[in-house]
Design a protein around this motif. Sequence first.
Motif, PDB file in Angstrom:
ATOM      1  N   TYR A 265       0.869  -1.179   0.000  1.00 32.91           N
ATOM      2  CA  TYR A 265       0.000   0.000   0.000  1.00 32.91           C
ATOM      3  C   TYR A 265       0.908   1.231   0.000  1.00 32.91           C
ATOM      4  O   TYR A 265       1.552   1.546   1.005  1.00 32.91           O
ATOM      5  N   ALA A 266       0.974   1.919  -1.133  1.00 34.78           N
ATOM      6  CA  ALA A 266       1.938   3.008  -1.307  1.00 34.78           C
ATOM      7  C   ALA A 266       1.804   4.100  -0.245  1.00 34.78           C
ATOM      8  O   ALA A 266       2.820   4.576   0.272  1.00 34.78           O
ATOM      9  N   PRO A 267       0.583   4.566   0.113  1.00 37.77           N
ATOM     10  CA  PRO A 267       0.511   5.589   1.161  1.00 37.77           C
ATOM     11  C   PRO A 267       1.163   5.162   2.474  1.00 37.77           C
ATOM     12  O   PRO A 267       1.841   5.968   3.130  1.00 37.77           O
TER      13      PRO A 267
ATOM     14  N   VAL B 179      17.849  12.939   1.080  1.00 35.62           N
ATOM     15  CA  VAL B 179      17.050  13.267  -0.098  1.00 35.62           C
ATOM     16  C   VAL B 179      16.586  11.966  -0.761  1.00 35.62           C
ATOM     17  O   VAL B 179      17.388  11.080  -1.051  1.00 35.62           O
ATOM     18  N   VAL B 180      15.266  11.895  -1.008  1.00 38.49           N
ATOM     19  CA  VAL B 180      14.682  10.703  -1.613  1.00 38.49           C
ATOM     20  C   VAL B 180      13.924  11.109  -2.867  1.00 38.49           C
ATOM     21  O   VAL B 180      12.968  11.886  -2.812  1.00 38.49           O
ATOM     22  N   SER B 181      14.369  10.613  -4.004  1.00 39.32           N
ATOM     23  CA  SER B 181      13.635  10.771  -5.260  1.00 39.32           C
ATOM     24  C   SER B 181      12.539   9.719  -5.294  1.00 39.32           C
ATOM     25  O   SER B 181      12.807   8.524  -5.133  1.00 39.32           O
ATOM     26  N   ILE B 182      11.292  10.165  -5.480  1.00 43.06           N
ATOM     27  CA  ILE B 182      10.145   9.252  -5.489  1.00 43.06           C
ATOM     28  C   ILE B 182       9.423   9.430  -6.817  1.00 43.06           C
ATOM     29  O   ILE B 182       8.846  10.484  -7.083  1.00 43.06           O
ATOM     30  N   SER B 183       9.472   8.403  -7.663  1.00 45.24           N
ATOM     31  CA  SER B 183       8.907   8.493  -9.004  1.00 45.24           C
ATOM     32  C   SER B 183       7.888   7.387  -9.239  1.00 45.24           C
ATOM     33  O   SER B 183       7.947   6.331  -8.610  1.00 45.24           O
ATOM     34  N   GLY B 184       6.990   7.646 -10.158  1.00 49.01           N
ATOM     35  CA  GLY B 184       6.224   6.576 -10.761  1.00 49.01           C
ATOM     36  C   GLY B 184       7.010   6.006 -11.926  1.00 49.01           C
ATOM     37  O   GLY B 184       8.030   6.576 -12.357  1.00 49.01           O
ATOM     38  N   ASP B 185       6.546   4.894 -12.439  1.00 43.36           N
ATOM     39  CA  ASP B 185       7.276   4.283 -13.539  1.00 43.36           C
ATOM     40  C   ASP B 185       7.229   5.132 -14.800  1.00 43.36           C
ATOM     41  O   ASP B 185       8.161   5.129 -15.607  1.00 43.36           O
TER      42      ASP B 185
ATOM     43  N   VAL C 203      11.074   3.908  -6.967  1.00 46.00           N
ATOM     44  CA  VAL C 203      10.214   3.869  -8.146  1.00 46.00           C
ATOM     45  C   VAL C 203       8.980   3.050  -7.785  1.00 46.00           C
ATOM     46  O   VAL C 203       9.074   1.844  -7.517  1.00 46.00           O
ATOM     47  N   LEU C 204       7.818   3.709  -7.734  1.00 47.07           N
ATOM     48  CA  LEU C 204       6.541   3.038  -7.485  1.00 47.07           C
ATOM     49  C   LEU C 204       5.974   2.624  -8.834  1.00 47.07           C
ATOM     50  O   LEU C 204       5.551   3.468  -9.626  1.00 47.07           O
ATOM     51  N   ASN C 205       5.973   1.329  -9.077  1.00 48.30           N
ATOM     52  CA  ASN C 205       5.659   0.809 -10.402  1.00 48.30           C
ATOM     53  C   ASN C 205       4.280   0.154 -10.403  1.00 48.30           C
ATOM     54  O   ASN C 205       4.089  -0.926  -9.841  1.00 48.30           O
ATOM     55  N   ASN C 206       3.310   0.840 -11.029  1.00 49.95           N
ATOM     56  CA  ASN C 206       1.985   0.235 -11.215  1.00 49.95           C
ATOM     57  C   ASN C 206       1.715  -0.120 -12.682  1.00 49.95           C
ATOM     58  O   ASN C 206       0.579  -0.410 -13.051  1.00 49.95           O
ATOM     59  N   SER C 207       2.774  -0.049 -13.496  1.00 50.84           N
ATOM     60  CA  SER C 207       2.691  -0.422 -14.921  1.00 50.84           C
ATOM     61  C   SER C 207       1.665   0.406 -15.688  1.00 50.84           C
ATOM     62  O   SER C 207       1.130  -0.048 -16.696  1.00 50.84           O
TER      63      SER C 207
END
Length: 565
Positions: free
Chosen positions: A370-372, A439-445, A469-473
């Motif tokens: 659960y990403a949150p 420092v945290v880089s937080i990206s989607g795919d 990298v939060l990957n939900n395709s």
Amino acid sequence: MSQTARTIAPDAEPRPMTGARLVVEALVAHGIETVFGYPGGAIMPVYDALPGSGLRHILCRHEQACAFAAAAVGRMTRKAGVCIATSGPGATNLVTGIADAYMDSVPLVAITGQVAQPVMGTDAFQEIDTFGITMPIVKHSYIVRHADDIPAIIAEAFDIAEHGRPGPVLIDIPKDVQMAAAEGGSYAARHTPAPCLDEEGLRRAEAAVREAKKPLFYIGGGTVRSGAVDEVRALVARSGIPAVSTLQGLGVLPTGHPQFLGMLGMHGSRAANMAVQECDLLINVGARFDDRATGALEKFAPHARVIHFDKDASEISKLRRADVPVSCDLKPAVRSFRPEPSGIEPWVKLNEERRQACAPRYDAPVSGIYAPALLHRLSEKAGDKFVAVPDVGQHQMWVAQHCRFSRPQAHITSGGLGSMGFSLPTAVGAKFAEPDACVVSISGDGGFMMNIQELATLRRYGVPLKVIVLNNSHLGMVRQWQDLFFEGNRSEVDLSDNPDFAVVAQAFGVEAFTIDKPEEVEAGLDRLLGAEGPILMHVVIDPNENVWPLVAPGKANHEMLDKEG
């Protein structure tokens, strides 16, 4: 961070003074230590002048990344960062980063090479009208015609970028001007005087507070850009008035502040949006009534009189008429503002009850990660040194909703332009600006693929950046809107052919690993935060998870959709 080959070694013998050397010396005189750039033909004389200057040059792998990284310095320090590029495609690749800085009022100085003056206007190789292209997205711009003008122009450029309402400034320098012999000039910094204090506006604002029973602070990014964070914190504390913030204002009040109701707007908290809709006095401090914050503007804060503090007079009454305008520098204005509310105890109690009742929960059973909850736990574990740099999309809103921010510099985000590809290069710049921060880089795919080449920058300079990298395709936010508002027609949002991001990062020489189960989160975060060098954590999440709550287009902020509705 590794310093090998970072600061260019001095020359054995002095070189003749040229326009290019004046550029470098003017930057050093202004106190610039690090520049982000990419060389090319029309800017080559400046690169020839870099050895011996003492400037540390960071070679990003795309000019857009140079602009994002340099703007990160402005976001972190309120001092203009510097990016350098050649003419033609080098300059046009800077445009998105310059526009992003303009939309978010970030100080930036962009220096571009230009073809030599005798061939300007002839469609010469890599000639482009950089001045004209960037005119709508800069505070000011220059085409340098004479080498001896360079020191004064650069001094003025930093003054314009950093003072008043901050923003980007472009300096376009033809190649012949860079190569020309020069005598130089004064490198003295210029300083624009702050606007006078609006004493009459302050007294009217204080009177409006005395009459109000449901006052509310509406805190925007202008508070941060003006350096008025401490003053706003003191103002909120001594007044006892509840507060909400925009996306750019997050961290002005620490996340757990008892008077802070959260972010308002499209993905704001229910407590914040309900307070805005019910207040009878809205005290705007450095916000601009943008559409993502207000929802349907004609329905926004329908019962409220408005006090609007802003150093940019053009913002006041631009979108919502201010009953009490206060146009002056925010820092002295907020310090001098002494509201004395009375009879607001029921209002304060109501909002405190809502704040507690609407607090997010992280114990709901889910089958995957659960990403949150992951992001919330990340910010807890990282502590007060945490700096989140999200990209743009669903994860950006989850970061805003669920991470803890102890200060505004803990949340660096693309607000006005919403630039995908923002996170990784901006995080690089943030880490150079504040090496001791986590420092945290937080990206989607989707966004990660847009500037993935900056993994090479991490490797080259040993930047100990944390990358998630939060990957939900999918292009998650677009997919969510298509499901909700376009009858589920998922058009061109499928990214299921993504590469294995952990393997890609390893190919760049960056440590990386993948997690896809909830029980792996805690150990994964420990590994991420404990790494000494650059590291990437690839997180596989549910492709159908949505961001809640959501204010639909054309709706008022209290008409929020949630998971149940």
